[in-house]
Write an enzyme that holds these catalytic residues in place. Structure first.
Site, PDB file in Angstrom:
ATOM      1  N   ASP A  94       7.203   3.086 -12.093  1.00  9.39           N
ATOM      2  CA  ASP A  94       7.343   4.769 -11.870  1.00  9.39           C
ATOM      3  C   ASP A  94       8.493   4.952 -11.592  1.00  9.39           C
ATOM      4  O   ASP A  94       9.599   4.218 -11.092  1.00  9.39           O
ATOM      5  CB  ASP A  94       6.482   5.011 -10.563  1.00  9.39           C
ATOM      6  CG  ASP A  94       5.857   6.433 -10.578  1.00  9.39           C
ATOM      7  OD1 ASP A  94       5.632   6.804  -9.480  1.00  9.39           O
ATOM      8  OD2 ASP A  94       6.591   7.128 -11.418  1.00  9.39           O
ATOM      9  N   CYS A 306     -21.611  -9.870 -10.218  1.00  8.67           N
ATOM     10  CA  CYS A 306     -20.274 -10.259 -10.746  1.00  8.67           C
ATOM     11  C   CYS A 306     -20.046 -11.614 -11.046  1.00  8.67           C
ATOM     12  O   CYS A 306     -20.549 -12.473 -10.346  1.00  8.67           O
ATOM     13  CB  CYS A 306     -19.204  -9.967  -9.338  1.00  8.67           C
ATOM     14  SG  CYS A 306     -17.486 -10.144 -10.087  1.00  8.67           S
ATOM     15  N   CYS A 311     -17.038 -14.755  -6.654  1.00 13.97           N
ATOM     16  CA  CYS A 311     -18.362 -14.459  -6.442  1.00 13.97           C
ATOM     17  C   CYS A 311     -19.064 -15.732  -6.904  1.00 13.97           C
ATOM     18  O   CYS A 311     -20.315 -15.807  -6.327  1.00 13.97           O
ATOM     19  CB  CYS A 311     -19.036 -13.278  -7.371  1.00 13.97           C
ATOM     20  SG  CYS A 311     -18.294 -11.712  -6.666  1.00 13.97           S
TER      21      CYS A 311
HETATM   22  C1  LIG Z   1      -2.230   8.086  -5.250  1.00 18.14           C
HETATM   23  N1  LIG Z   1      -2.054   9.330  -6.260  1.00 18.14           N
HETATM   24  C2  LIG Z   1      -0.797   9.516  -6.855  1.00 18.14           C
HETATM   25  N2  LIG Z   1      -0.888  10.725  -7.551  1.00 18.14           N
HETATM   26  C3  LIG Z   1       0.368  10.480  -8.250  1.00 18.14           C
HETATM   27  C4  LIG Z   1       1.243  11.426  -8.831  1.00 18.14           C
HETATM   28  C5  LIG Z   1       2.382  11.183  -9.417  1.00 18.14           C
HETATM   29  C6  LIG Z   1       3.288  12.101 -10.094  1.00 18.14           C
HETATM   30  O1  LIG Z   1       2.814  12.997 -10.208  1.00 18.14           O
HETATM   31  N3  LIG Z   1       4.487  11.467 -10.589  1.00 18.14           N
HETATM   32  C7  LIG Z   1       5.142  10.279 -10.369  1.00 18.14           C
HETATM   33  N4  LIG Z   1       6.079  10.082 -10.555  1.00 18.14           N
HETATM   34  N5  LIG Z   1       4.161   9.463  -9.763  1.00 18.14           N
HETATM   35  C8  LIG Z   1       3.026   9.966  -9.077  1.00 18.14           C
HETATM   36  C9  LIG Z   1       2.302   8.769  -8.449  1.00 18.14           C
HETATM   37  C10 LIG Z   1       2.837   7.444  -7.990  1.00 18.14           C
HETATM   38  C11 LIG Z   1       2.059   6.255  -8.678  1.00 18.14           C
HETATM   39  C12 LIG Z   1       3.038   5.108  -8.234  1.00 18.14           C
HETATM   40  O2  LIG Z   1       3.036   5.167  -6.652  1.00 18.14           O
HETATM   41  C13 LIG Z   1       2.863   3.632  -6.352  1.00 18.14           C
HETATM   42  O3  LIG Z   1       1.386   3.594  -5.906  1.00 18.14           O
HETATM   43  C14 LIG Z   1       1.564   4.235  -4.664  1.00 18.14           C
HETATM   44  C15 LIG Z   1       2.758   2.855  -7.654  1.00 18.14           C
HETATM   45  O4  LIG Z   1       4.032   2.348  -7.774  1.00 18.14           O
HETATM   46  C16 LIG Z   1       4.306   1.236  -8.512  1.00 18.14           C
HETATM   47  C17 LIG Z   1       2.416   3.794  -8.805  1.00 18.14           C
HETATM   48  O5  LIG Z   1       3.324   3.650 -10.056  1.00 18.14           O
HETATM   49  C18 LIG Z   1       3.067   4.195 -11.000  1.00 18.14           C
HETATM   50  C19 LIG Z   1       0.991   9.261  -7.915  1.00 18.14           C
HETATM   51  N6  LIG Z   1      -0.068   8.671  -7.210  1.00 18.14           N
HETATM   52 ZN   LIG Z   2     -16.629 -10.926  -7.966  1.00 17.46          ZN
END
Ligand SMILES: CNc1nc2cc3c(=O)[nH]c(N)nc3c(CC[C@H]3O[C@@H](OC)[C@H](OC)[C@@H]3OC)c2[nH]1
Ligand SMILES: [Zn+2]
Length: 374
Positions: A94, A306, A311
């Site tokens: 990300d 599972c 499991c």
């Molecule tokens: C939980 N809900 C949630 N809504 C989200 C919305 C967005 C968004 O609009 N833009 C960006 N750039 N990132 C978002 C993210 C973060 C995912 C990352 O955050 C990290 O998990 C927490 C993880 O990093 C490894 C993951 O990698 C893609 C979101 N997470």
């Molecule tokens: Zn399992």
């Protein structure tokens, strides 16, 4: 030749969901797919061997976290993230946009980028689209995410409109700063909150820049599930059929199925790994809090339906004992099972698409898991 391409295999005749393949420099994976999150270059408590065993095809890591610790320069010196963490399948990173808004308190958004404080040391920091691209370039991920603003939910229309327009300008800057498009795919991130015309504007802006894939961002930020589903229904039609679609931060079993039905191919969420570390497991009969006293003498597996390694070999009583004693092995067992559960769920979703019966599968799964219970 683009580094990352999407191949549409078929659509489910009953639901319209897509079966596809994503080709990347480190391998190909089938979609719809769940991607385990490894924010700090590790899927917490799992070794790469565990992840290969459970057939994880692609994992995630994070620009913001790795920039702060250990520093992307160290990862680059190690030969990139694949080498550093000994994982030779695809990695998606990300851009840090979300963490800047979710982790750091004091922040200021300007056209140039975002000023904020290190959430651990309080040190002043600045991240721009160009900076986020440099970090992901150093990490060497197969799929990079554009630097965006993920606005809070709910947000005023006027704020959201300005944010969407800036996120589109930032996406343009990311493309210009993208040094190795032949080695790394860059996905644009559609924003716009719950506003249909803003989602359409954001999608059209990004599609005009021709990214190899698109994420639907700004969701799973506290909005009700029916709002998420509605946003997907009026957003995915503006995305090209021949490109992958990634719904960020979504991971409960019902949301994965409902997202696939609405045309989403890729999902990520910390849910399975995070709840595992407090002893909560996903099973075919719903959630099971294994630390609960009622399991003290329960010698059945976490989930009798599972076939995962955990499991097959360990009981609820044993896992409860380890969790109660704060034994790391206990968290390894709950994490392995939860990840396996979601990966296996997505295999069942792909099979239901092959058999043109994903809506029937949804009913069966919701009934057994208990989602239909009032
Ligand atoms: C939980 N809900 C949630 N809504 C989200 C919305 C967005 C968004 O609009 N833009 C960006 N750039 N990132 C978002 C993210 C973060 C995912 C990352 O955050 C990290 O998990 C927490 C993880 O990093 C490894 C993951 O990698 C893609 C979101 N997470
Ligand atoms: Zn399992």
């Amino acid at each position: 030749m683009a580094a990352v391409t999407y191949e549409l295999i078929k659509t489910c005749k009953q639901s319209g969901a897509r079966l596809g393949r994503v080709h990347t420099p480190h391998g190909t994976f089938e979609t719809p797919i769940f991607m385990p999150v490894g924010t700090l270059a590790t899927v917490k408590t799992m070794s790469p061997e565990d992840l290969y065993d459970m057939n994880a095809q692609i994992i995630l890591s994070n620009t913001y976290h790795l920039w702060l610790r250990p520093g992307h320069d160290i990862v680059k010196e190690a030969g990139g993230l694949h080498k550093f963490m000994n994982w030779d399948r695809p990695i998606l990173t990300d851009s840090g946009g979300f963490q800047v808004f979710s982790l750091s308190a004091l922040r200021k958004i300007e056209e140039e980028g975002v000023h904020f404080r290190n959430h651990m040391s309080g040190e002043k920091l600045f991240l721009s689209p160009e900076g986020a691209m440099d970090i992901q370039n150093a990490l060497g991920s197969d799929i990079m995410m554009a630097f965006d603003e993920c606005p809070p939910y709910p947000a005023e229309y006027d704020y959201m409109k300005k944010s969407v327009e800036r996120t589109s300008r930032w996406a343009e800057r990311c493309l210009s700063a993208h040094k190795r498009p032949e080695d790394q795919g860059l996905f644009g991130i559609v924003q716009g909150g719950e506003y249909e015309e803003l989602r359409k504007q954001s999608a059209k802006d990004l599609v005009s820049m021709d990214f190899p894939g698109y994420a639907v961002g700004g969701l799973s930020v506290g909005e009700p599930k029916d709002v998420m589903n509605r946003v997907l229904e009026f957003t995915t039609p503006w995305l090209p059929d021949d490109k992958a679609r990634y719904l960020m931060g979504v991971g409960s079993p019902d949301s994965l199925i409902d997202g696939a039905i609405r045309g989403i191919d890729m999902f990520d969420c910390v849910l399975p790994t995070r709840i595992a570390r407090n002893g909560t497991c996903m099973t075919s009969e719903g959630r099971l809090v294994v630390r609960n006293a009622k399991f003290a003498r329960d010698f059945r597996p976490l989930d009798e339906n599972c076939d995962c390694h955990v499991c097959q070999n360990y009981s609820r009583a044993y896992i409860r004992h380890l969790i109660k004693c704060d034994e790391t092995f206990g968290f390894r067992l709950t994490t392995y099972h939860n990840l396996y559960f979601l990966l296996n769920l997505m295999e069942q979703v792909r099979q239901a698409i092959r058999d043109d019966r994903l809506l029937d599968f949804r009913e069966e799964f919701f009934e057994q898991y208990g989602f239909n219970k009032p």
